[in-house]
Design a protein around this motif. Structure first.
Motif, PDB file in Angstrom:
ATOM      1  N   SER A  25      -8.306  -3.008   1.716  1.00 43.87           N
ATOM      2  CA  SER A  25      -9.041  -1.880   2.253  1.00 43.87           C
ATOM      3  C   SER A  25     -10.040  -1.377   1.231  1.00 43.87           C
ATOM      4  N   LYS A  26     -11.283  -1.363   1.614  1.00 46.41           N
ATOM      5  CA  LYS A  26     -12.306  -0.784   0.738  1.00 46.41           C
ATOM      6  C   LYS A  26     -12.433   0.713   1.009  1.00 46.41           C
ATOM      7  N   ASN A  27     -11.579   1.176   1.900  1.00 44.07           N
ATOM      8  CA  ASN A  27     -11.645   2.572   2.318  1.00 44.07           C
ATOM      9  C   ASN A  27     -10.887   3.449   1.317  1.00 44.07           C
ATOM     10  N   LYS A  28     -11.632   4.007   0.381  1.00 46.40           N
ATOM     11  CA  LYS A  28     -10.990   4.700  -0.728  1.00 46.40           C
ATOM     12  C   LYS A  28     -10.154   5.911  -0.309  1.00 46.40           C
ATOM     13  N   PRO A  29     -10.668   6.767   0.562  1.00 52.68           N
ATOM     14  CA  PRO A  29      -9.836   7.916   0.954  1.00 52.68           C
ATOM     15  C   PRO A  29      -8.504   7.486   1.541  1.00 52.68           C
ATOM     16  N   LEU A  30      -8.500   6.387   2.307  1.00 50.55           N
ATOM     17  CA  LEU A  30      -7.243   5.916   2.883  1.00 50.55           C
ATOM     18  C   LEU A  30      -6.273   5.506   1.783  1.00 50.55           C
ATOM     19  N   MET A  31      -6.790   4.761   0.785  1.00 51.13           N
ATOM     20  CA  MET A  31      -5.906   4.323  -0.294  1.00 51.13           C
ATOM     21  C   MET A  31      -5.372   5.520  -1.078  1.00 51.13           C
ATOM     22  N   GLN A  32      -6.222   6.538  -1.258  1.00 49.92           N
ATOM     23  CA  GLN A  32      -5.748   7.728  -1.969  1.00 49.92           C
ATOM     24  C   GLN A  32      -4.653   8.417  -1.168  1.00 49.92           C
ATOM     25  N   TRP A  33      -4.845   8.428   0.156  1.00 48.13           N
ATOM     26  CA  TRP A  33      -3.840   9.064   1.006  1.00 48.13           C
ATOM     27  C   TRP A  33      -2.527   8.297   0.923  1.00 48.13           C
ATOM     28  N   ILE A  34      -2.613   6.984   0.909  1.00 42.67           N
ATOM     29  CA  ILE A  34      -1.400   6.164   0.834  1.00 42.67           C
ATOM     30  C   ILE A  34      -0.683   6.409  -0.489  1.00 42.67           C
ATOM     31  N   SER A  35      -1.450   6.489  -1.582  1.00 46.09           N
ATOM     32  CA  SER A  35      -0.778   6.692  -2.867  1.00 46.09           C
ATOM     33  C   SER A  35      -0.168   8.099  -2.924  1.00 46.09           C
ATOM     34  N   LEU A  36      -0.829   9.072  -2.293  1.00 49.58           N
ATOM     35  CA  LEU A  36      -0.266  10.425  -2.237  1.00 49.58           C
ATOM     36  C   LEU A  36       1.035  10.411  -1.429  1.00 49.58           C
ATOM     37  N   ALA A  37       1.002   9.724  -0.287  1.00 50.58           N
ATOM     38  CA  ALA A  37       2.199   9.655   0.570  1.00 50.58           C
ATOM     39  C   ALA A  37       3.338   8.996  -0.194  1.00 50.58           C
ATOM     40  N   LEU A  70      10.248  -7.816 -19.790  1.00 47.80           N
ATOM     41  CA  LEU A  70       9.554  -6.764 -19.029  1.00 47.80           C
ATOM     42  C   LEU A  70       8.100  -7.121 -18.739  1.00 47.80           C
ATOM     43  N   SER A  71       7.498  -7.923 -19.627  1.00 43.66           N
ATOM     44  CA  SER A  71       6.096  -8.286 -19.440  1.00 43.66           C
ATOM     45  C   SER A  71       5.890  -9.192 -18.236  1.00 43.66           C
ATOM     46  N   LYS A  72       6.999  -9.659 -17.653  1.00 44.47           N
ATOM     47  CA  LYS A  72       6.892 -10.541 -16.485  1.00 44.47           C
ATOM     48  C   LYS A  72       7.456  -9.888 -15.217  1.00 44.47           C
ATOM     49  N   ILE A  73       7.863  -8.610 -15.336  1.00 42.17           N
ATOM     50  CA  ILE A  73       8.464  -7.942 -14.176  1.00 42.17           C
ATOM     51  C   ILE A  73       7.410  -7.146 -13.418  1.00 42.17           C
ATOM     52  N   PHE A  74       7.281  -7.431 -12.151  1.00 43.88           N
ATOM     53  CA  PHE A  74       6.375  -6.684 -11.281  1.00 43.88           C
ATOM     54  C   PHE A  74       7.152  -5.493 -10.729  1.00 43.88           C
ATOM     55  N   LYS A  75       6.739  -4.296 -11.131  1.00 46.49           N
ATOM     56  CA  LYS A  75       7.497  -3.102 -10.788  1.00 46.49           C
ATOM     57  C   LYS A  75       7.302  -2.736  -9.318  1.00 46.49           C
ATOM     58  N   HIS A  76       8.393  -2.388  -8.667  1.00 46.56           N
ATOM     59  CA  HIS A  76       8.349  -1.987  -7.257  1.00 46.56           C
ATOM     60  C   HIS A  76       7.888  -0.541  -7.147  1.00 46.56           C
ATOM     61  N   LEU A  77       6.810  -0.312  -6.418  1.00 49.35           N
ATOM     62  CA  LEU A  77       6.252   1.043  -6.307  1.00 49.35           C
ATOM     63  C   LEU A  77       6.540   1.691  -4.966  1.00 49.35           C
ATOM     64  N   GLY A  78       7.182   0.970  -4.066  1.00 49.55           N
ATOM     65  CA  GLY A  78       7.468   1.550  -2.757  1.00 49.55           C
ATOM     66  C   GLY A  78       6.870   0.705  -1.654  1.00 49.55           C
ATOM     67  N   ASN A  79       6.987   1.220  -0.443  1.00 50.58           N
ATOM     68  CA  ASN A  79       6.506   0.480   0.713  1.00 50.58           C
ATOM     69  C   ASN A  79       5.437   1.282   1.444  1.00 50.58           C
ATOM     70  N   ASN A  80       4.563   0.574   2.114  1.00 49.52           N
ATOM     71  CA  ASN A  80       3.599   1.216   2.987  1.00 49.52           C
ATOM     72  C   ASN A  80       4.257   1.406   4.346  1.00 49.52           C
ATOM     73  N   PRO A  81       4.456   2.667   4.757  1.00 46.33           N
ATOM     74  CA  PRO A  81       5.189   2.906   6.006  1.00 46.33           C
ATOM     75  C   PRO A  81       4.427   2.448   7.240  1.00 46.33           C
ATOM     76  N   PHE A  82       3.136   2.212   7.099  1.00 45.59           N
ATOM     77  CA  PHE A  82       2.334   1.832   8.273  1.00 45.59           C
ATOM     78  C   PHE A  82       2.269   0.324   8.443  1.00 45.59           C
ATOM     79  N   SER A  83       1.945  -0.378   7.362  1.00 46.75           N
ATOM     80  CA  SER A  83       1.800  -1.823   7.467  1.00 46.75           C
ATOM     81  C   SER A  83       3.106  -2.542   7.182  1.00 46.75           C
ATOM     82  N   GLY A  84       4.037  -1.863   6.506  1.00 48.06           N
ATOM     83  CA  GLY A  84       5.281  -2.510   6.129  1.00 48.06           C
ATOM     84  C   GLY A  84       5.189  -3.296   4.837  1.00 48.06           C
TER      85      GLY A  84
END
Ligand SMILES: [Zn+2]
Length: 94
Positions: A77-89, A28-42
Motif C-alpha cells: 500500500s502506497k497509501n500512507k494514512p492507511l498504513m499509519q492507521w494500521i500501525s496505530l491500531a 537474535l540477528s536472524k530472528i524476525f520479530k512478530h509485531l502483530g496481525n492485520n485484522p483486515f487482511s489477516g
C-alpha cells in the motif's frame, strides 16, 4: 512441520520468524520479530532484523514447507494514512 524460515524480500536476509520459546538456538540477528496481525487482511507482520522494515506474511505460507516470503508492507500500500492507521491500531492492541 510448519516452516519457520523466512526471507526478507527487501534485503534478502534469511532467518526465522519469532516463535515463543522455540528460537533458542537462533541468534537474535536472524530472528524476525512478530509485531502483530492485520485484522483486515489477516496478514501477519514481522520486522526484519537487518533492514528493520515491516514485512507482511500470508498466514497460509507459515503452514507450508518452503521458506516464507516476507513482503515489505510499503509495497502493498502506497497509501500512507492507511498504513499509519494500521500501525496505530496495532499499538492499541498491544
Ligand atoms: Zn530485510
Amino acid at each position: 512441520m510448519p516452516t519457520r524460515d523466512i526471507c526478507c524480500m527487501r534485503c534478502r536476509l534469511k532467518g526465522e520468524i519469532e516463535v515463543f520459546d522455540l528460537n533458542g538456538a537462533t541468534p537474535l540477528s536472524k530472528i524476525f520479530k512478530h509485531l502483530g496481525n492485520n485484522p483486515f487482511s489477516g496478514h501477519m507482520h514481522y520486522q526484519c532484523p537487518a533492514c528493520g522494515i515491516v514485512l507482511l506474511v500470508n498466514p497460509l505460507d507459515v503452514l507450508g514447507d518452503v521458506a516464507i516470503k516476507g513482503v515489505p508492507a510499503a509495497s502493498f500500500s502506497k497509501n500512507k494514512p492507511l498504513m499509519q492507521w494500521i500501525s496505530l491500531a496495532e499499538r492499541m492492541m498491544h
